[in-house]
Write a protein that holds these residues in place. Sequence first.
Motif, PDB file in Angstrom:
ATOM      1  N   UNK A 196       0.830  -1.201   0.000  1.00 40.09           N
ATOM      2  CA  UNK A 196       0.000   0.000   0.000  1.00 40.09           C
ATOM      3  C   UNK A 196       0.864   1.251   0.000  1.00 40.09           C
ATOM      4  N   UNK A 197       0.323   2.292  -0.656  1.00 39.51           N
ATOM      5  CA  UNK A 197       1.074   3.545  -0.743  1.00 39.51           C
ATOM      6  C   UNK A 197       1.305   4.151   0.633  1.00 39.51           C
ATOM      7  N   UNK A 198       0.381   3.887   1.572  1.00 38.60           N
ATOM      8  CA  UNK A 198       0.528   4.462   2.898  1.00 38.60           C
ATOM      9  C   UNK A 198       1.805   4.045   3.593  1.00 38.60           C
ATOM     10  N   UNK A 199       2.298   2.846   3.287  1.00 44.63           N
ATOM     11  CA  UNK A 199       3.521   2.385   3.920  1.00 44.63           C
ATOM     12  C   UNK A 199       4.748   3.146   3.420  1.00 44.63           C
ATOM     13  N   UNK A 223      10.443   8.738  -2.945  1.00 48.92           N
ATOM     14  CA  UNK A 223      11.633   9.475  -2.515  1.00 48.92           C
ATOM     15  C   UNK A 223      11.778  10.776  -3.303  1.00 48.92           C
ATOM     16  N   UNK A 224      11.755  10.697  -4.613  1.00 47.65           N
ATOM     17  CA  UNK A 224      12.024  11.873  -5.436  1.00 47.65           C
ATOM     18  C   UNK A 224      10.861  12.851  -5.448  1.00 47.65           C
ATOM     19  N   UNK A 225       9.642  12.350  -5.482  1.00 46.76           N
ATOM     20  CA  UNK A 225       8.493  13.266  -5.454  1.00 46.76           C
ATOM     21  C   UNK A 225       8.443  14.006  -4.122  1.00 46.76           C
ATOM     22  N   UNK A 226       8.687  13.290  -3.033  1.00 45.75           N
ATOM     23  CA  UNK A 226       8.740  13.955  -1.731  1.00 45.75           C
ATOM     24  C   UNK A 226       9.830  14.999  -1.682  1.00 45.75           C
ATOM     25  N   UNK A 227      10.998  14.676  -2.245  1.00 42.92           N
ATOM     26  CA  UNK A 227      12.106  15.631  -2.268  1.00 42.92           C
ATOM     27  C   UNK A 227      11.732  16.873  -3.060  1.00 42.92           C
ATOM     28  N   UNK A 228      11.082  16.681  -4.193  1.00 41.97           N
ATOM     29  CA  UNK A 228      10.679  17.827  -5.005  1.00 41.97           C
ATOM     30  C   UNK A 228       9.701  18.726  -4.279  1.00 41.97           C
ATOM     31  N   UNK A 229       8.740  18.119  -3.592  1.00 41.22           N
ATOM     32  CA  UNK A 229       7.758  18.908  -2.833  1.00 41.22           C
ATOM     33  C   UNK A 229       8.453  19.672  -1.707  1.00 41.22           C
ATOM     34  N   UNK A 230       9.394  19.027  -1.044  1.00 42.30           N
ATOM     35  CA  UNK A 230      10.109  19.694   0.042  1.00 42.30           C
ATOM     36  C   UNK A 230      10.946  20.854  -0.442  1.00 42.30           C
ATOM     37  N   UNK A 231      11.629  20.684  -1.577  1.00 39.77           N
ATOM     38  CA  UNK A 231      12.488  21.751  -2.097  1.00 39.77           C
ATOM     39  C   UNK A 231      11.682  22.972  -2.484  1.00 39.77           C
ATOM     40  N   UNK A 252       6.003   7.572   4.914  1.00 40.16           N
ATOM     41  CA  UNK A 252       7.160   8.073   5.677  1.00 40.16           C
ATOM     42  C   UNK A 252       8.374   8.334   4.795  1.00 40.16           C
ATOM     43  N   UNK A 253       8.528   7.547   3.719  1.00 39.85           N
ATOM     44  CA  UNK A 253       9.645   7.766   2.793  1.00 39.85           C
ATOM     45  C   UNK A 253       9.514   9.134   2.137  1.00 39.85           C
ATOM     46  N   UNK A 254       8.314   9.431   1.612  1.00 39.54           N
ATOM     47  CA  UNK A 254       8.108  10.727   0.986  1.00 39.54           C
ATOM     48  C   UNK A 254       8.257  11.865   1.976  1.00 39.54           C
ATOM     49  N   UNK A 255       7.822  11.660   3.218  1.00 35.90           N
ATOM     50  CA  UNK A 255       7.877  12.711   4.227  1.00 35.90           C
ATOM     51  C   UNK A 255       9.322  13.014   4.621  1.00 35.90           C
TER      52      UNK A 255
END
Length: 817
Positions: free
Chosen positions: A2-5, A143-151, A8-11
């Motif tokens: 599931x994507x929910x797991x 990983x990368x989508x979360x990083x992009x949102x954070x930047x 935390x990676x994206x966060x």
Amino acid sequence: MRAGRLLPVGLISAATLAHEVLLMRLLSIIQWHQFAYMIISIALLGFGASGTFVALARRPLVQRYPAAFAASAALFGITAVASFAGAERLPFNALEIVWNPGQLGWLAASYALLILPFFFGATCIGLAFSRHPGQIGRVYAFDLVGAGIGALGIVGLLFLVFPSAALRFVAALGFAAAALAAKGTARHRRLAAGSLGLAAAVIAVWLPPSFTATGPHMSEYKGLRMALEVPNARVIEERSSPLGLLTVVESPTVPFRYAPGLSLANVQEPPAQLAVFSDGDSITAMSAYGGDPATVAYLDRTTAALPYRLLARPRMLVLGAGGGEQVLLALSAGADIVDAVEVNPQMIDLTRNRFASFVGGIFSRPNVKLHLAEARAFAATTGERYDLIQMPLLDSFSAAAAGVQSMHENYTYTVEALRDYLAVLRPDGVVAITRWLRVPPRDILKLFATAIAALEADGVSQPGRHLALIRSWNTATLIVAKSPFTGEDVAAIRGFAGENFFDISWVPGISATDVNLYNQLDQEYLYEGALALLGPERADFTERYKFDIAPATDNRPYFFDFFRWRALPELLTLRTQGGAAMLDWGYLILVTTLAQAAILSAVLILLPLWLRRRALGKAVPRLRFGLYFLALGLAFLFIEIAFIQRFMLFLGHPLYAVAVVLAGFLAFAGLGSAVAARWMAAVGGGSAVRAITLAVVVIAFLAGTYLLALPLIFERLLALPDAAKIAIALLLIAPLAVFMGMPFPLGLGHVGARSQEFLPWAWGINGCASVLSAILAALLAMHVGFTGVVTIATILYLAAPALLAGSRDRYDRRMSG
């Protein structure tokens, strides 16, 4: 799964990249902008070191995955605050490196502290890859989508809060990721509560309530620190945004008297002034004005006032309104209409609202229009025509003298920029540019050479007839005219210089007897340099000169880079005799950082892996696999860094460019990673090597297309508002980034099918290459331009599939035999 797991990676990825961008902002305040590339390298070093750590402790960490992930995320939250608090308290001062080699040790200590949050954040990501080897594409995508949102998100946050609050928010994200990951353990409630408790402790105790530029940890060589040493000097206003931290200082005991280029013949005392420092250094002054031009008549005795002797009631454009000094000069000189451009909305608010009564409401006058825009973009897109374009002096003398701007991309003083300015002049119009005077001269001669190149590019056969250069004791003003100067113009220039004891370094018809009369130098460098640059031996003079004074271009917009390696021994000898200011330390800092990054990468990433090399077994073609991930690490960052530098012109500010380009590449590379398996099935026929080959062909095509198309696109779209330009930048980056996101996960899948033990090696080698390429790309851009950097990256991408293809064939033959 599931994507929910994977949330935390994206966060944690968003928190890590937000922290990276935030550190650039913080170090710009405490030190200087040149540390942006060091921060990228530090972040990547932490990523690489974490890969090595996961490689050495993979089995026990994966077996305790939820707890290990939660602990690493919580440690990120702790060290995000603690490492910066420790690093800013180190006695590191970049300028001292020139004469104090011991500062190199403090630079290394700063590295060691600042990599900690990136190490723990990346450990979370490495654990996720190891825990879900069959879902590499999805993990990489989160990983990368979360990083992009954070930047990108941290830039928006910095419009709302000071850096200290943003740092608290980043730390809180780490603890939130820890709390979510802890739900997968039997003791999840206890771990979650502990994580949130630690978050509260960090936020409440470890970080001072209001971090500002006036704190004790700013470089003592910055103008703000020096100004506050004056008795009773105090900060009366402070504004923060991603564009800079503006600090307004009042000094009642020893009043500010900021008037660059003021004649020694001046007898008028300037009015009361407030100094406005940007990031603690670049200074502009707000002068008290009651509406009587006579009170600011002293401005007519600065070198910047020269064009008003050539033009009557000009319509003028000020590129860099600052505190309004040049607007006051224009009004007192009888300018008809004044258009003033300012890039920072906080500066506009200070002059037009907060201190409007102090400056006499000059920006509310009917003949004064204040525009929120980047100077180059406004000049390139305005429909007006001007008699005068004034480019005032807004950077500090200390920054110029120390060479702190050498690594700063500046599109204001390039050949293409001057052509844009000349294009919006009326037939008899002029561009006036004032710079600090350094001896031996660097930026003045480089500016003169750039103006010659711009005039010649516009078809002017005798550029010397369009140029005039005067100097005071500390500034020089260059006039670039659209039409040749007349005899009356020359007489006016000579008269103005004589009245104010300014020296003429160039004017049509000048001779050796006309120079070095008042502010005498042991050698009239500017006159001799102007003669050489206008003569047939220009190329030879430029090559032989001790400093790099070749014209700056949009492809190599490093106007303040004057460094030459062959002059280094002589300059190092002179540093002990008071000649340290002649060293452009920014370049040397970057070279030193590259060397330290290489050593630390080898020690923290490659050495531990090499000690465990026997675990890989002989069946794995380590050299080819290693070279593949090395090439990807170099190529990806080369293109990313080159695009950051290139998009600065379009987006108008370094932090915008860093955040938007990082966000674009990471988010869309994450999308590419997510669809990589489908690409391999649909286009590669199930072959990873074939899919990678086709992907890099597309990358090469798009990169080549962008090299040709981006300048034209930027030229036509510069006038758009920031939000539209950010959206367009992301759309431009998207196709290239999607395909750049495919080779790494496809390569990991290909290698992982043959050796699970090699996966951490791949991560570590790729991270090591990325550490070096972040700095190396900036150095290469200074020498070969953005075009050269992207070309090198394209070659690396095209060569990479052959490394896997050869290894695959040998492996398959071995297995079949």
